[in-house]
Design a protein around this motif. Structure first.
Motif, PDB file in Angstrom:
ATOM      1  N   GLU A 167       0.840  -1.188   0.000  1.00 40.21           N
ATOM      2  CA  GLU A 167       0.000   0.000   0.000  1.00 40.21           C
ATOM      3  C   GLU A 167       0.869   1.229   0.000  1.00 40.21           C
ATOM      4  O   GLU A 167       1.959   1.221   0.580  1.00 40.21           O
ATOM      5  CB  GLU A 167      -0.813   0.037   1.297  1.00 40.21           C
ATOM      6  CG  GLU A 167      -2.285  -0.292   1.095  1.00 40.21           C
ATOM      7  CD  GLU A 167      -2.991  -0.282   2.418  1.00 40.21           C
ATOM      8  OE1 GLU A 167      -3.282   0.829   2.915  1.00 40.21           O
ATOM      9  OE2 GLU A 167      -3.238  -1.384   2.952  1.00 40.21           O
ATOM     10  N   VAL A 168       0.407   2.297  -0.625  1.00 37.28           N
ATOM     11  CA  VAL A 168       1.141   3.559  -0.524  1.00 37.28           C
ATOM     12  C   VAL A 168       0.210   4.632   0.036  1.00 37.28           C
ATOM     13  O   VAL A 168      -0.986   4.612  -0.176  1.00 37.28           O
ATOM     14  CB  VAL A 168       1.690   4.069  -1.879  1.00 37.28           C
ATOM     15  CG1 VAL A 168       2.802   3.208  -2.388  1.00 37.28           C
ATOM     16  CG2 VAL A 168       0.577   4.212  -2.891  1.00 37.28           C
ATOM     17  N   LYS A 169       0.843   5.515   0.767  1.00 33.68           N
ATOM     18  CA  LYS A 169       0.132   6.656   1.299  1.00 33.68           C
ATOM     19  C   LYS A 169       0.405   7.815   0.346  1.00 33.68           C
ATOM     20  O   LYS A 169       1.573   8.092   0.059  1.00 33.68           O
ATOM     21  CB  LYS A 169       0.740   6.957   2.679  1.00 33.68           C
ATOM     22  CG  LYS A 169      -0.155   7.603   3.658  1.00 33.68           C
ATOM     23  CD  LYS A 169       0.497   7.559   5.029  1.00 33.68           C
ATOM     24  CE  LYS A 169       1.428   8.733   5.246  1.00 33.68           C
ATOM     25  NZ  LYS A 169       1.883   8.884   6.632  1.00 33.68           N
ATOM     26  N   ILE A 170      -0.641   8.427  -0.202  1.00 32.96           N
ATOM     27  CA  ILE A 170      -0.379   9.605  -1.035  1.00 32.96           C
ATOM     28  C   ILE A 170      -1.289  10.751  -0.605  1.00 32.96           C
ATOM     29  O   ILE A 170      -2.321  10.529   0.041  1.00 32.96           O
ATOM     30  CB  ILE A 170      -0.587   9.351  -2.551  1.00 32.96           C
ATOM     31  CG1 ILE A 170      -2.042   9.003  -2.900  1.00 32.96           C
ATOM     32  CG2 ILE A 170       0.337   8.271  -3.054  1.00 32.96           C
ATOM     33  CD1 ILE A 170      -2.295   8.953  -4.411  1.00 32.96           C
ATOM     34  N   GLN A 171      -0.885  11.956  -0.917  1.00 34.20           N
ATOM     35  CA  GLN A 171      -1.789  13.091  -0.707  1.00 34.20           C
ATOM     36  C   GLN A 171      -1.811  13.943  -1.970  1.00 34.20           C
ATOM     37  O   GLN A 171      -0.798  14.097  -2.649  1.00 34.20           O
ATOM     38  CB  GLN A 171      -1.374  13.920   0.513  1.00 34.20           C
ATOM     39  CG  GLN A 171      -0.096  14.706   0.352  1.00 34.20           C
ATOM     40  CD  GLN A 171       0.228  15.560   1.578  1.00 34.20           C
ATOM     41  OE1 GLN A 171      -0.401  15.425   2.635  1.00 34.20           O
ATOM     42  NE2 GLN A 171       1.197  16.437   1.448  1.00 34.20           N
ATOM     43  N   LEU A 172      -3.015  14.439  -2.302  1.00 35.05           N
ATOM     44  CA  LEU A 172      -3.160  15.318  -3.449  1.00 35.05           C
ATOM     45  C   LEU A 172      -3.181  16.750  -2.931  1.00 35.05           C
ATOM     46  O   LEU A 172      -4.044  17.110  -2.129  1.00 35.05           O
ATOM     47  CB  LEU A 172      -4.452  15.007  -4.216  1.00 35.05           C
ATOM     48  CG  LEU A 172      -4.334  13.940  -5.315  1.00 35.05           C
ATOM     49  CD1 LEU A 172      -3.963  12.591  -4.758  1.00 35.05           C
ATOM     50  CD2 LEU A 172      -5.614  13.874  -6.131  1.00 35.05           C
ATOM     51  N   ARG A 173      -2.220  17.527  -3.345  1.00 35.58           N
ATOM     52  CA  ARG A 173      -2.093  18.914  -2.904  1.00 35.58           C
ATOM     53  C   ARG A 173      -2.546  19.823  -4.039  1.00 35.58           C
ATOM     54  O   ARG A 173      -2.071  19.679  -5.168  1.00 35.58           O
ATOM     55  CB  ARG A 173      -0.618  19.172  -2.584  1.00 35.58           C
ATOM     56  CG  ARG A 173      -0.316  20.265  -1.640  1.00 35.58           C
ATOM     57  CD  ARG A 173       1.115  20.172  -1.087  1.00 35.58           C
ATOM     58  NE  ARG A 173       2.031  19.325  -1.841  1.00 35.58           N
ATOM     59  CZ  ARG A 173       2.654  19.712  -2.953  1.00 35.58           C
ATOM     60  NH1 ARG A 173       2.448  20.904  -3.478  1.00 35.58           N
ATOM     61  NH2 ARG A 173       3.493  18.882  -3.547  1.00 35.58           N
ATOM     62  N   PRO A 174      -3.500  20.750  -3.765  1.00 34.94           N
ATOM     63  CA  PRO A 174      -4.003  21.607  -4.837  1.00 34.94           C
ATOM     64  C   PRO A 174      -2.851  22.333  -5.537  1.00 34.94           C
ATOM     65  O   PRO A 174      -1.917  22.789  -4.885  1.00 34.94           O
ATOM     66  CB  PRO A 174      -4.907  22.600  -4.126  1.00 34.94           C
ATOM     67  CG  PRO A 174      -5.271  21.934  -2.854  1.00 34.94           C
ATOM     68  CD  PRO A 174      -4.119  21.046  -2.476  1.00 34.94           C
TER      69      PRO A 174
END
Ligand code: PHE
Length: 359
Positions: free
Chosen positions: A245-252
């Protein structure tokens, strides 16, 4: 001994002595041929008394038959011997290991592209390609990058000789996004492609080279949304970095060709000096993405009231540095064989989701 018996004895000996098919044939001609010895003896029968002629004729026929069958027998023997000799000479030991030959190797960039193609291919993406020398229309205008956008300034873009940014200029493509445009212009949705390829920007330091590589992704259909985008990227990154699993975040963020746009950060941590990608409490930027701007869809002849979709773009060098631990980008294209050997991949192991991405 009669002439006939002498001839018989000599000829049979000559047949046995013949060691090749050619010499055997010479024996045959000299004994049985039209001008051969037997034929000559037969011709003498005319002058004989009838009784003697009959006896001689019978004996001569027996001798003739005996010689003929000896010739046939010897011919078979010689043919078999010739075949045995040929088989022995041409023997191939199929159990021998292949001889090691010097083989080339796969550059990390090609390797990572092939890995990405294998992963996206499994998800149903097709590979699309376009030219490295591109029109500014496809590279910028149609992607909603107006003339005064910083990406169009000389410091980033390489213009072809004699072209300086006027309409119709030819440039070295600064990203693989023009392949989106080219694909949308010729293909009806649904579209699901990735575009791996070379890109060029006037930039050079430890993390930038003037020539580099990107993989662009594009999905257009009636319902594709940001959730799908995030799912595709999470699946790709987990498969690529070979973690569950990967942890990702979408930053505007902002890209002229997507709205909304986001930059994607991937979680990581450093454990005992080793970079662990996917988990942890630190974030590192890894790619750009967003929903395709409706202006781009319209520029490419796609009805934006019916269709929508997402796009993403990532740098292949960065992906490979993170996965295979190269600290500096510059040696990538120096052609130093020591570096190439050290980071070489086996050309015979083609990345696949079934067999594995690498050795
Ligand atoms: N083309 C962008 C770049 O080179 C990356 C990108 C592609 C961003 C697609 C969003 C969507 O920086």
């Amino acid at each position: 001994m009669s002439d006939l018996q002498t001839l018989r004895t000599n000829t049979l000996a000559a047949v046995q002595a013949a060691s090749t098919l050619e010499s055997l044939d010479e024996v045959r001609v000299s004994a049985l041929g039209k001008k051969g010895a037997i034929t000559a003896l037969m011709k003498t029968m005319g002058k004989m008394e009838p009784e003697a002629r009959k006896a001689f004729g019978q004996e001569a026929n027996l001798v003739k038959d005996e010689i003929a069958s000896a010739l046939d027998q010897r011919k078979i023997e010689l043919e078999e011997a010739a075949l045995d000799e040929q088989l022995a000479r041409e023997i191939v030991d199929v159990t021998q290991p292949a001889r090691p030959t010097a083989k080339g190797s796969i550059h990390p960039i090609s390797q990572v592209m092939d890995e990405a193609i294998a992963i996206f291919g499994e998800m149903g993406f097709a590979v699309a390609e376009g030219p490295e020398i591109e029109t500014d229309k496809y590279c910028f205008d149609d992607l909603n990058i107006p003339t005064d956008h910083p990406a169009r300034q000389m410091q980033d873009t390489f213009y072809m000789h004699g072209h300086s940014g006027d309409a119709g200029s030819l440039v070295l493509r600064t990203h693989t996004s023009p392949v989106q445009v080219r694909t949308m212009l010729i293909q009806e949705p649904p579209i699901r492609i990735i575009c791996p390829g070379r890109t060029f920007r006037s930039d050079y330091d430890a993390t930038h080279t003037p020539m580099f590589h990107q993989i662009e992704g594009l999905v257009i259909d009636e319902t594709a949304h940001m959730g799908h985008l995030k799912g595709v990227l999470m699946d790709f990154l987990a498969a690529y970095f070979e973690v569950d699993e990967v942890k990702i975040q979408l930053r505007p963020s902002y890209f002229p060709f997507t709205e909304p746009s986001a930059e994607v950060d991937i979680g990581y941590e450093v454990v005992n000096g080793e970079l662990k990608i996917g988990q942890g409490d630190k974030w590192m930027e890894i790619l750009g993405c967003g929903m395709v701007n409706s202006r781009v869809l319209e520029n490419c002849g796609i009805d934006s009231s019916k269709y929508q979709g997402f796009a993403f773009g990532m740098g292949v060098e960065r992906l490979s540095m993170l996965k295979y631990g190269m600290p500096d980008l510059r040696p990538y294209f120096d052609s130093d064989v020591r570096w190439l050997r050290h980071y070489a991949f086996d050309p015979l192991l083609i990345p696949s989701m079934v067999r594995g991405l690498h050795a």
